[in-house]
Scaffold this motif. Structure first.
Motif, PDB file in Angstrom:
ATOM      1  N   ASN A   9       0.855  -1.331   0.050  1.00  0.00           N
ATOM      2  CA  ASN A   9       0.118  -0.130   0.195  1.00  0.00           C
ATOM      3  C   ASN A   9       1.176   1.134  -0.025  1.00  0.00           C
ATOM      4  N   SER A  10       0.296   2.344  -0.538  1.00  0.00           N
ATOM      5  CA  SER A  10       1.165   3.510  -0.383  1.00  0.00           C
ATOM      6  C   SER A  10       0.236   4.792   0.052  1.00  0.00           C
ATOM      7  N   ARG A  11       0.833   5.422   0.928  1.00  0.00           N
ATOM      8  CA  ARG A  11      -0.104   6.768   1.319  1.00  0.00           C
ATOM      9  C   ARG A  11      -1.288   6.080   2.008  1.00  0.00           C
ATOM     10  N   LEU A  12      -1.472   5.061   2.579  1.00  0.00           N
ATOM     11  CA  LEU A  12      -2.414   4.492   3.158  1.00  0.00           C
ATOM     12  C   LEU A  12      -2.602   4.630   4.431  1.00  0.00           C
ATOM     13  N   ILE A  13      -1.629   4.248   5.085  1.00  0.00           N
ATOM     14  CA  ILE A  13      -1.702   4.167   6.640  1.00  0.00           C
ATOM     15  C   ILE A  13      -2.237   5.016   7.626  1.00  0.00           C
ATOM     16  N   TRP A  14      -1.779   6.279   6.791  1.00  0.00           N
ATOM     17  CA  TRP A  14      -2.302   7.583   7.618  1.00  0.00           C
ATOM     18  C   TRP A  14      -3.548   7.939   7.667  1.00  0.00           C
ATOM     19  N   THR A  15      -4.619   7.348   6.602  1.00  0.00           N
ATOM     20  CA  THR A  15      -5.988   7.472   6.683  1.00  0.00           C
ATOM     21  C   THR A  15      -6.560   6.441   7.454  1.00  0.00           C
ATOM     22  N   LEU A  16      -6.211   5.455   8.116  1.00  0.00           N
ATOM     23  CA  LEU A  16      -6.840   4.633   8.810  1.00  0.00           C
ATOM     24  C   LEU A  16      -7.376   4.990  10.071  1.00  0.00           C
ATOM     25  N   VAL A  17      -8.501   4.527  10.263  1.00  0.00           N
ATOM     26  CA  VAL A  17      -9.270   4.951  11.529  1.00  0.00           C
ATOM     27  C   VAL A  17      -9.105   4.018  12.550  1.00  0.00           C
ATOM     28  N   GLU A  18      -8.783   2.694  12.037  1.00  0.00           N
ATOM     29  CA  GLU A  18      -8.528   1.708  13.076  1.00  0.00           C
ATOM     30  C   GLU A  18      -7.239   0.736  12.539  1.00  0.00           C
ATOM     31  N   PRO A  19      -6.121   1.310  12.802  1.00  0.00           N
ATOM     32  CA  PRO A  19      -4.779   0.868  12.220  1.00  0.00           C
ATOM     33  C   PRO A  19      -4.550  -0.653  12.951  1.00  0.00           C
ATOM     34  N   ASP A  20      -4.753  -0.951  14.088  1.00  0.00           N
ATOM     35  CA  ASP A  20      -4.494  -2.244  14.757  1.00  0.00           C
ATOM     36  C   ASP A  20      -5.581  -3.201  14.189  1.00  0.00           C
ATOM     37  N   MET A  21      -6.757  -2.797  13.980  1.00  0.00           N
ATOM     38  CA  MET A  21      -7.793  -3.854  13.404  1.00  0.00           C
ATOM     39  C   MET A  21      -7.322  -3.979  11.907  1.00  0.00           C
ATOM     40  N   ALA A  22      -6.894  -3.156  11.162  1.00  0.00           N
ATOM     41  CA  ALA A  22      -6.477  -3.087   9.815  1.00  0.00           C
ATOM     42  C   ALA A  22      -5.225  -4.139   9.536  1.00  0.00           C
ATOM     43  N   ILE A  23      -4.150  -3.917  10.378  1.00  0.00           N
ATOM     44  CA  ILE A  23      -2.964  -4.676  10.339  1.00  0.00           C
ATOM     45  C   ILE A  23      -3.174  -6.255  10.628  1.00  0.00           C
ATOM     46  N   LYS A  24      -4.276  -6.525  11.721  1.00  0.00           N
ATOM     47  CA  LYS A  24      -4.491  -7.862  12.253  1.00  0.00           C
ATOM     48  C   LYS A  24      -5.127  -8.426  10.807  1.00  0.00           C
ATOM     49  N   GLU A  25      -6.193  -7.795  10.252  1.00  0.00           N
ATOM     50  CA  GLU A  25      -6.853  -8.109   9.164  1.00  0.00           C
ATOM     51  C   GLU A  25      -5.938  -8.717   7.831  1.00  0.00           C
ATOM     52  N   TRP A  26      -4.951  -7.521   7.658  1.00  0.00           N
ATOM     53  CA  TRP A  26      -4.111  -7.852   6.491  1.00  0.00           C
ATOM     54  C   TRP A  26      -3.165  -9.027   6.934  1.00  0.00           C
ATOM     55  N   LEU A  27      -2.747  -9.282   8.088  1.00  0.00           N
ATOM     56  CA  LEU A  27      -1.940 -10.458   8.377  1.00  0.00           C
ATOM     57  C   LEU A  27      -2.725 -11.707   8.171  1.00  0.00           C
ATOM     58  N   ARG A  28      -4.144 -11.780   8.488  1.00  0.00           N
ATOM     59  CA  ARG A  28      -5.026 -12.762   8.329  1.00  0.00           C
ATOM     60  C   ARG A  28      -4.800 -13.642   6.971  1.00  0.00           C
ATOM     61  N   ILE A  29      -4.800 -12.654   6.079  1.00  0.00           N
ATOM     62  CA  ILE A  29      -4.900 -13.109   4.499  1.00  0.00           C
ATOM     63  C   ILE A  29      -3.393 -13.303   3.984  1.00  0.00           C
ATOM     64  N   LEU A  30      -2.454 -12.678   4.731  1.00  0.00           N
ATOM     65  CA  LEU A  30      -1.057 -13.106   4.123  1.00  0.00           C
ATOM     66  C   LEU A  30      -0.809 -14.416   4.441  1.00  0.00           C
ATOM     67  N   LYS A  31      -0.024 -15.054   3.484  1.00  0.00           N
ATOM     68  CA  LYS A  31       0.359 -16.412   3.551  1.00  0.00           C
ATOM     69  C   LYS A  31       1.797 -16.275   4.698  1.00  0.00           C
ATOM     70  N   PRO A  32       1.903 -17.420   5.386  1.00  0.00           N
ATOM     71  CA  PRO A  32       3.195 -17.504   6.074  1.00  0.00           C
ATOM     72  C   PRO A  32       4.537 -17.107   5.230  1.00  0.00           C
ATOM     73  N   GLY A  33       5.386 -16.416   5.698  1.00  0.00           N
ATOM     74  CA  GLY A  33       6.347 -16.094   4.973  1.00  0.00           C
ATOM     75  C   GLY A  33       6.165 -14.846   3.838  1.00  0.00           C
ATOM     76  N   GLY A  34       4.780 -14.327   3.575  1.00  0.00           N
ATOM     77  CA  GLY A  34       4.477 -13.297   2.937  1.00  0.00           C
ATOM     78  C   GLY A  34       4.690 -12.089   3.573  1.00  0.00           C
ATOM     79  N   LYS A  35       4.796 -10.984   2.764  1.00  0.00           N
ATOM     80  CA  LYS A  35       5.441  -9.695   3.157  1.00  0.00           C
ATOM     81  C   LYS A  35       4.331  -8.586   2.983  1.00  0.00           C
ATOM     82  N   MET A  36       4.371  -7.881   4.219  1.00  0.00           N
ATOM     83  CA  MET A  36       3.545  -6.635   4.086  1.00  0.00           C
ATOM     84  C   MET A  36       4.442  -5.316   3.915  1.00  0.00           C
TER      85      MET A  36
END
Ligand SMILES: C[S@@+](CC[C@H](N)C(=O)[O-])C[C@H]1O[C@@H](n2cnc3c(N)ncnc32)[C@H](O)[C@@H]1O
Length: 229
Positions: free
Chosen positions: A117-144
């Protein structure tokens, strides 16, 4: 819950309205340098898929698709993505664009190789919830990878106060002024490993006196494989 939906609606309406001028802002970027940087970060294995969150006008998605990665860009603003679809045709990208919220992604667990993502994280209203959600769909070994302009040695430097012209929404943009160590902590406390911030030099075209680009990166622990049956 109603309150959160109304916040997201405000953000969507803002970016719909801003799409024209925002697209033009990309004249600041050296696209060749971006392609080289992305190729280096994503590596040579083109079988790895990419999901670009808050893709906007498809800035990253169209580049990663051109590099040969199967790419989906997702955003709440259709007006922004209309530009992305138009640019895809012009530059020969086969990126797919879909409407959706980055807080609730329509993807199965452990299915994405790269979340960018680019220039997205500052617009997040729920950053912790967002990162957990992104981690959920990432493959083990995958990168954010979260790309942002940052003030050297400081962090996010979003000067525009009350961008959405609504103080309540503005108060909820929890990390719009986060320091680099706070951003690293955001990824670590939500389960990412090997978290680091790397400066990416030379991505802005000469003549623009802007803060440099950085990428905040983390990996989903390979050990998570144990939990996948
Ligand atoms: C500053 S723009 C960045 C666009 C693009 N990534 C770029 O760098 O050119 C932020 C984008 O994030 C999107 N966005 C913000 N919050 C979102 C959410 N909760 N779900 C989906 N998209 C969101 C906005 O609609 C907007 O297109």
């Amino acid at each position: 819950m109603m309150e959160k939906i109304s916040v997201v609606k405000k953000i969507e309406a803002y970016w719909d309205k801003r799409s024209d001028s925002f697209d033009a802002d990309h004249d600041t970027e050296d696209l060749q340098a971006w392609m080289e940087a992305l190729e280096c970060l994503l590596g040579s294995d083109k079988n790895r898929n990419v999901l670009d969150l808050g893709t906007g006008t498809g800035f990253l998605a169209n580049m990663t698709a051109r590099l040969g990665h199967s790419t989906i860009g997702i955003d709440i603003s259709k007006e922004m993505m209309n530009f992305g679809v138009k640019h895809a045709k012009t530059v020969g990208s086969d990126a797919i664009f879909m409407e959706g919220s980055v807080l609730e992604l329509p993807f199965m667990d452990n299915t994405v190789d790269f979340i960018i993502n680019s220039r997205l994280i500052w617009t997040l209203v729920e950053p912790d919830m967002a990162i957990k959600e992104w981690l959920r769909i990432l493959k083990p070994g995958g990168k954010m990878m979260c790309f942002n302009r940052m003030k050297e040695g400081v962090g996010l430097n979003i000067g525009k106060v009350n961008i959405y012209e609504d103080e309540e929404v503005d108060k909820q943009l929890a990390i719009k002024g986060a320091r680099m160590e706070e951003l690293r902590d955001l990824l670590e406390r939500n389960g990412l490993v090997d978290v680091q911030i790397q400066k990416l030099s030379g991505l802005t075209r000469p003549g623009y006196d802007y803060d440099p680009w950085f990428v905040l990166m983390g990996t989903k622990d390979e050990a998570e494989n144990r939990f996948i049956s």
